[in-house]
Design a protein around this motif. Sequence first.
Motif, short mmCIF file in Angstrom:
data_model
loop_
_atom_site.label_atom_id
_atom_site.label_comp_id
_atom_site.label_asym_id
_atom_site.label_seq_id
_atom_site.Cartn_x
_atom_site.Cartn_y
_atom_site.Cartn_z
N GLU A 157 23.69 28.84 19.98
CA GLU A 157 24.26 28.45 18.69
C GLU A 157 24.02 26.97 18.41
OE1 GLU A 157 28.49 28.22 16.26
OE2 GLU A 157 28.43 29.25 18.19
N SER A 158 24.23 26.13 19.39
CA SER A 158 24.04 24.69 19.23
C SER A 158 22.59 24.35 18.87
CB SER A 158 24.43 23.98 20.53
OG SER A 158 24.08 22.64 20.49
N GLU A 159 21.65 24.98 19.55
CA GLU A 159 20.23 24.70 19.28
C GLU A 159 19.81 25.20 17.90
OE1 GLU A 159 18.14 22.77 21.11
OE2 GLU A 159 19.95 22.37 22.27
N VAL A 160 20.35 26.34 17.48
CA VAL A 160 20.03 26.84 16.13
C VAL A 160 20.58 25.88 15.08
CG1 VAL A 160 20.52 28.68 14.46
CG2 VAL A 160 19.82 29.27 16.78
N ARG A 161 21.81 25.42 15.27
CA ARG A 161 22.43 24.51 14.29
C ARG A 161 21.66 23.20 14.16
NH1 ARG A 161 26.67 26.55 11.98
NH2 ARG A 161 27.98 28.05 13.06
N LYS A 162 21.05 22.75 15.24
CA LYS A 162 20.27 21.50 15.19
C LYS A 162 19.11 21.60 14.21
CE LYS A 162 21.28 19.84 19.82
NZ LYS A 162 20.74 19.61 21.16
N ASP A 163 18.48 22.78 14.15
CA ASP A 163 17.30 22.96 13.30
C ASP A 163 17.61 23.69 11.99
OD1 ASP A 163 15.86 21.76 15.26
OD2 ASP A 163 14.90 23.57 16.01
N TRP A 164 18.85 24.07 11.76
CA TRP A 164 19.21 24.89 10.61
C TRP A 164 19.16 24.09 9.32
CZ3 TRP A 164 19.24 29.88 10.26
CH2 TRP A 164 19.86 30.51 9.19
N LYS A 165 18.39 24.54 8.37
CA LYS A 165 18.26 23.96 7.04
C LYS A 165 18.11 22.44 7.08
CE LYS A 165 20.38 27.84 4.81
NZ LYS A 165 21.21 28.35 3.77
N PRO A 166 17.00 21.96 7.62
CA PRO A 166 16.82 20.52 7.80
C PRO A 166 16.84 19.74 6.48
CG PRO A 166 14.77 21.68 8.22
CD PRO A 166 15.84 22.71 8.08
N GLY A 167 16.36 20.36 5.40
CA GLY A 167 16.38 19.68 4.10
C GLY A 167 17.80 19.38 3.65
N LEU A 168 18.68 20.36 3.81
CA LEU A 168 20.08 20.15 3.43
C LEU A 168 20.75 19.12 4.35
CD1 LEU A 168 21.21 23.79 2.64
CD2 LEU A 168 20.74 21.96 1.02
N GLN A 169 20.39 19.13 5.63
CA GLN A 169 20.95 18.14 6.54
C GLN A 169 20.49 16.73 6.15
OE1 GLN A 169 21.06 18.89 10.77
NE2 GLN A 169 20.89 21.10 10.43
N ARG A 170 19.22 16.59 5.74
CA ARG A 170 18.73 15.27 5.29
C ARG A 170 19.46 14.82 4.04
NH1 ARG A 170 13.84 17.36 7.03
NH2 ARG A 170 13.25 18.04 4.95
#
Length: 189
Positions: free
Chosen positions: A75-88
């Motif tokens: 779960e942690s690893e998926v969240r790191k890469d999840w929707k990078p545009g929205l995270q930016r």
Amino acid sequence: MGKMLDALGEAVRTKLTPKQAEIHKTTKGRVGFLMKQEGTVAKVAARLGVSATAVRRYLKGERKNPPAAIAKKIESEVRKDWKPGLQRQAAKAARQRPVTVNTRAAFGYSSSATGTTTPDGRMRNFRKTLPPEYAERLLEAQEAGDETLAREVLAEYLQDEYFREGREGDAAVIEVSITDIDFIDVNLN
């Protein structure tokens, strides 16, 4: 990644709406997402700290319930890469606001006036709200993946605002460094 970058990444992810933050619900879906990111079973296995055989079983749906520690890691690893545009976008919006850092860390110092240094840092608890200019620099370090820079930015703020506190003499030339982080929690206000 280090503790600073993990805490900053988590702070950015908390700014996503619940719908945006929603990840795959099944282990198969989550590991499949990591496969798309990494490209090979071996890379996914290395990232998760499991065998390639375990990754293949997760992908085929043969193993649906991994041990709790591995499920948390997936779960942690998926969240790191999840929707990078929205995270930016969330990080960009947060750069204009203060950031609150709650940490227990070892801080060392050196003084150019007296020539003294600490051989080992002393553990101290801090909960400080940093102004936006420091938030921007912390988030830039997080985006660049530079743990050392993130620690330097936090140490610089604490050096100026906590250790020096407008003092004269020896205290005015203290240089602070973070030698170890026990825990850290970051909140983007």
